[in-house]
Design a protein around this motif. Structure first.
Motif, PDB file in Angstrom:
ATOM      1  N   THR A 448     -33.946 -23.303 -10.294  1.00 30.27           N
ATOM      2  CA  THR A 448     -35.308 -23.716 -10.638  1.00 30.27           C
ATOM      3  C   THR A 448     -35.212 -24.971 -11.495  1.00 30.27           C
ATOM      4  O   THR A 448     -34.811 -24.923 -12.656  1.00 30.27           O
ATOM      5  N   HIS A 449     -35.590 -26.088 -10.875  1.00 28.14           N
ATOM      6  CA  HIS A 449     -35.452 -27.402 -11.496  1.00 28.14           C
ATOM      7  C   HIS A 449     -36.815 -27.993 -11.866  1.00 28.14           C
ATOM      8  O   HIS A 449     -36.896 -29.035 -12.506  1.00 28.14           O
ATOM      9  N   ALA A 450     -37.897 -27.328 -11.422  1.00 25.30           N
ATOM     10  CA  ALA A 450     -39.250 -27.799 -11.737  1.00 25.30           C
ATOM     11  C   ALA A 450     -39.490 -27.705 -13.238  1.00 25.30           C
ATOM     12  O   ALA A 450     -38.991 -26.794 -13.903  1.00 25.30           O
ATOM     13  N   LYS A 451     -40.279 -28.651 -13.770  1.00 28.78           N
ATOM     14  CA  LYS A 451     -40.580 -28.685 -15.208  1.00 28.78           C
ATOM     15  C   LYS A 451     -42.071 -28.392 -15.370  1.00 28.78           C
ATOM     16  O   LYS A 451     -42.915 -29.268 -15.149  1.00 28.78           O
ATOM     17  N   MET A 452     -42.395 -27.171 -15.760  1.00 27.07           N
ATOM     18  CA  MET A 452     -43.795 -26.742 -15.782  1.00 27.07           C
ATOM     19  C   MET A 452     -44.073 -25.872 -16.998  1.00 27.07           C
ATOM     20  O   MET A 452     -43.261 -25.028 -17.371  1.00 27.07           O
ATOM     21  N   THR A 453     -45.241 -26.071 -17.584  1.00 25.23           N
ATOM     22  CA  THR A 453     -45.761 -25.182 -18.625  1.00 25.23           C
ATOM     23  C   THR A 453     -47.206 -24.856 -18.291  1.00 25.23           C
ATOM     24  O   THR A 453     -47.996 -25.755 -17.968  1.00 25.23           O
ATOM     25  N   ASP A 500     -49.527 -20.121  -9.018  1.00 22.78           N
ATOM     26  CA  ASP A 500     -48.926 -19.556  -7.802  1.00 22.78           C
ATOM     27  C   ASP A 500     -47.411 -19.750  -7.801  1.00 22.78           C
ATOM     28  O   ASP A 500     -46.670 -18.868  -7.343  1.00 22.78           O
ATOM     29  N   VAL A 501     -46.949 -20.890  -8.301  1.00 20.84           N
ATOM     30  CA  VAL A 501     -45.498 -21.117  -8.356  1.00 20.84           C
ATOM     31  C   VAL A 501     -44.853 -20.132  -9.322  1.00 20.84           C
ATOM     32  O   VAL A 501     -43.794 -19.554  -9.027  1.00 20.84           O
ATOM     33  N   ASN A 503     -45.943 -17.168 -10.062  1.00 19.15           N
ATOM     34  CA  ASN A 503     -45.955 -15.869  -9.391  1.00 19.15           C
ATOM     35  C   ASN A 503     -44.853 -15.783  -8.340  1.00 19.15           C
ATOM     36  O   ASN A 503     -44.242 -14.729  -8.140  1.00 19.15           O
ATOM     37  N   TYR A 504     -44.586 -16.915  -7.684  1.00 19.96           N
ATOM     38  CA  TYR A 504     -43.500 -16.997  -6.702  1.00 19.96           C
ATOM     39  C   TYR A 504     -42.156 -16.782  -7.392  1.00 19.96           C
ATOM     40  O   TYR A 504     -41.245 -16.133  -6.843  1.00 19.96           O
ATOM     41  N   LEU A 505     -42.025 -17.312  -8.614  1.00 22.25           N
ATOM     42  CA  LEU A 505     -40.769 -17.211  -9.347  1.00 22.25           C
ATOM     43  C   LEU A 505     -40.547 -15.831  -9.962  1.00 22.25           C
ATOM     44  O   LEU A 505     -39.412 -15.352 -10.033  1.00 22.25           O
ATOM     45  N   THR A 506     -41.623 -15.216 -10.439  1.00 18.05           N
ATOM     46  CA  THR A 506     -41.463 -13.954 -11.175  1.00 18.05           C
ATOM     47  C   THR A 506     -41.701 -12.724 -10.321  1.00 18.05           C
ATOM     48  O   THR A 506     -41.288 -11.624 -10.691  1.00 18.05           O
ATOM     49  N   GLY A 507     -42.391 -12.888  -9.195  1.00 18.84           N
ATOM     50  CA  GLY A 507     -42.718 -11.728  -8.361  1.00 18.84           C
ATOM     51  C   GLY A 507     -42.230 -11.910  -6.940  1.00 18.84           C
ATOM     52  O   GLY A 507     -41.146 -12.453  -6.694  1.00 18.84           O
TER      53      GLY A 507
END
Length: 711
Positions: A448-453, A500-501, A503-507
């Motif tokens: 996971t290289h995306a930078k998101m908060t 949504d991203v 949720n994609y990562l955690t679920g």
């Protein structure tokens, strides 16, 4: 055209530059900075260190991978037509003159210049007998107890030698006349360059004519001079330094793992025992000693680099930290846009409009404050964040811990597979888990290289979401050194996409399409190819068409093929690629409308910006992704649009255009794979893009402050 069709049309070996040879050209540009006569002395030292550190990592990852292919008898060539063995031969051939240039620069230019500026790197033999005696006493008290001599004989196997460690190979003779080999490690807990002023003259002020003075001796030389103390009763026949590089790219068996964290920890341990891919030795090391090392490290002569100078020049960065400001670039202090002063309501500002920060020209403090304020704000319900490289003392992680302590819902994806940051990230993952943060380690097979908060906040009109997206990491140290762009927004569709991203990562999720974001590995390549195809269609219809792409690396074959197709349709393509570029520009009938430039300067260019003319309806995207197979197929990446008109124009006119006008730090890629400085046209002003951006950020902030005062 589909990616498959594009590759069928353009996938000839001559249409691609080998990625590893292109990387060597990038490191050549780093060395050029060290060779720049106009650069302050300690800045040259910094670039020597960066060049050497880059090369260490190149051998640990890229060269080791090629050697594994050769060992596995892989004969299939890469897309550029080179087999693994041919690649390795070309790599060594290209590197040898650079290494010679590096050591010539260090020995004949930098070391004498340092001495002229009262920064003296002493040869041990040039010290007086009295000074040597004082240092020997220091050695006995402070260094001798740390050292461990390791013998090599039938009863004691060849000692384990750690990656990138400096060692002394010692040939000793027993009283009975037998010769034996021993190894002494130069401990990495001590500085490679030992500042000796306080040892030699503890009560004397270290100045020359009121100016700074510093004297050093190499730690390895001090140990070598006193090596006999480690082998009492033995005759020291010979002592020489050596340094090894190991394969650190150990493959993870994630799909077989019950616990990814424990697998990563085991992977870190395994790295210590990766095969040796490079042996660096002193030029004067005798053949029998070299052969002993080669035989026991299981390497060949092709894996040996011999130098007449200090090994491991990455360690000279210690000199850059000296408080000698006239030998460095004039300091730059990042600015904070006036509207982001801490007295303001951050969330109210973002509700009014999107806010963009261009680091390091803008301070990273507002990003940290965004997380801190969310942690403290009683109306904030939840914080979700991705962490890739966070550093050793992260105020952001501390704010997330505080948020959890205050009872907020906190979910953090900590990427344990961030190469060489695994131990840091494991530590922070455990600290977060201790306070009840929902910690996710990533998806199997993907980084996971995306930078998101994402901040979720309860407000008077219901629950509202706020987002920060960036091209760079949540790391307060690298934010001062890397150029990156971050965006604060509360755009509902972008916020929904980010939700949504997460949720994609955690679920569990099979979502393939998003409202405004492009997300790797789901659709980034497909979306970029469509944007390129639209420019091609516009050009063929007589409409304005132009593509500008700024990134760190351009390697992906379908993207390169699509850019060739755009060039052949007459679309102007400007590429700003800091590092590896496999595209061949300026070839008639292939890429005559494509220009590629690289900028290597004071800061590390790290931002990814994609611009498409779109028939005059300009579109600008920022991204965490480079155009490489790994970013498009094997990582979670986020590419996001800049839709605010003013911000978009700022990126086009005051970022991309400035980089394209740079004629000081910019090099242009030629079709033979070489890079050449962009020369200013007659009468044209010299433009250093990074200096321009420093001045621009300061100027705009000053103007805003004046306007506010005048009101």
């Amino acid at each position: 055209m589909t990616a498959k069709e594009l590759l069928k049309k353009y996938g000839k070996p001559e249409n691609f530059i080998n990625r590893d040879l292109s990387w060597i050209e990038f490191n050549r540009r780093v060395l050029q900075e060290a060779l720049n006569p106009d650069l302050p002395l300690l800045e040259k030292v910094k670039f020597v260190s960066i060049f050497s550190s880059n090369l260490d990592e190149f051998y640990m990852i890229r060269v080791s991978g090629i050697k594994e292919q050769i060992a596995a008898n892989v004969l299939e060539p890469s897309i550029d037509g080179l087999t693994p063995r041919e690649q390795l031969q070309k790599i060594e051939k290209c590197l040898q003159p650079l290494l010679k240039q590096l050591y010539d620069l260090w020995t004949n230019n930098i070391v004498p210049s340092l001495r002229e500026n009262n920064i003296i790197l002493h040869e041990y033999d040039e010290l007086s007998k009295e000074e040597q005696k004082i240092l020997t006493d220091y050695f006995k008290k402070e260094i001798f107890p740390v050292l461990t001599p390791l013998a090599f004989d039938p009863g004691r196997p060849f000692p384990y030698i750690s990656n990138l460690s400096l060692s002394l190979a010692v040939l000793i003779r027993k009283p009975n006349g037998e010769n034996h080999f021993a190894r002494v490690k130069v401990p990495n807990i001590l500085p490679r360059l030992l500042q000796i002023d306080d040892i030699l003259e503890p009560n004397k002020r270290k100045t020359v004519n009121g100016g700074f003075k510093a004297r050093f001796v190499w730690l390895g030389d001090l140990i070598k001079a006193n090596i006999h103390l480690l082998f009492p009763g033995m005759e020291i026949i010979d002592t020489h330094k050596f340094r090894i590089t190991r394969d650190t790219d150990i493959e993870l068996q994630e799909d077989e793992a019950d616990d990814l964290l424990s697998v990563i920890e085991e992977n870190i341990r395994q790295r210590r025992f990766g095969s040796v891919v490079r042996l660096e030795v002193a030029q004067k090391m005798p053949d029998f000693m070299l052969e002993t090392l080669m035989e026991n490290l299981q390497i060949t002569k092709d894996d040996v680099h011999q130098f007449d100078g200090p090994l491991g020049l990455s360690d000279v960065m210690i000199l850059y930290k000296l408080p000698v400001h006239h030998l460095k670039e004039k300091p730059f202090y990042p600015v904070i846009p006036k509207e982001l002063n801490e007295e303001e309501d951050f969330f109210a500002l973002i509700r009014q409009r999107d806010i963009m920060l261009h680091h390091p020209f803008h301070s990273f403090t507002p990003v940290v404050d965004f997380i801190k304020k969310a942690a403290e704000d009683p109306d904030v319900l939840a914080i979700k964040q991705t962490l890739y490289r966070v550093g050793t003392d992260s105020p952001i992680v501390k704010a997330l811990i505080e948020a959890a302590d205050r009872g907020k819902q906190v979910a953090v994806l900590v990427e344990l597979k961030a190469r060489f940051d695994e131990e840091n990230n494991i530590y922070w993952a455990r600290e977060l888990e201790k306070v009840g943060v929902h910690v996710v380690y990533g998806l199997v097979g993907l980084k996971t290289h995306a930078k998101m908060t994402l901040i979720v906040r309860k407000e008077f009109d219901g629950v509202k979401r706020y987002v920060h997206l960036s091209t760079g990491n949540y790391n307060v140290v690298t934010a001062k050194l890397y150029t990156d762009i971050g965006l604060f927004t509360c755009d509902e569709e972008i916020c929904s996409d980010v939700s949504d991203v997460f949720n994609y990562l955690t679920g569990y999720s099979q979502q393939k399409e998003f409202r405004k974001l492009f997300v790797s590995p789901l659709n980034t390549r497909e979306k970029i190819l469509k944007l390129i195809a639209r420019e091609i269609a516009n050009k063929k219809s007589g409409k304005p068409a132009h593509i500008i792409m700024k990134m760190n690396s351009l390697v992906d074959p379908p993207i390169i093929a699509a850019l060739y197709e755009a060039s052949n349709a007459g679309v102007k393509v400007d590429l700003i690629v800091r590092g590896v570029c496999s595209l061949v520009p300026g070839v008639k009938g292939l890429s005559e409308n494509i220009q590629v430039r690289s900028i290597v300067g004071r800061f590390l260019e790290h931002s990814r910006i994609f611009y498409f003319k779109n028939d005059g309806n300009d579109e600008v995207y920022l991204s965490s992704a480079d155009m490489m197979q790994r970013n498009l197929d094997r990582r979670i990446e986020a590419t996001f649009p800049v839709e605010n008109k003013n911000l978009k124009e700022d990126i086009i006119n005051n970022v991309l255009s400035v980089y394209l006008k740079d004629n000081v730090k910019a090099r242009e890629l030629h079709s033979d794979g070489s890079y050449h400085f962009v020369k200013p046209q007659d009468g044209a002003a010299r433009i250093n893009s990074q200096e321009w951006l420093m001045n621009y950020a300061t100027k705009v902030t000053t103007q805003v402050k004046k306007a506010i005062r005048n009101k």
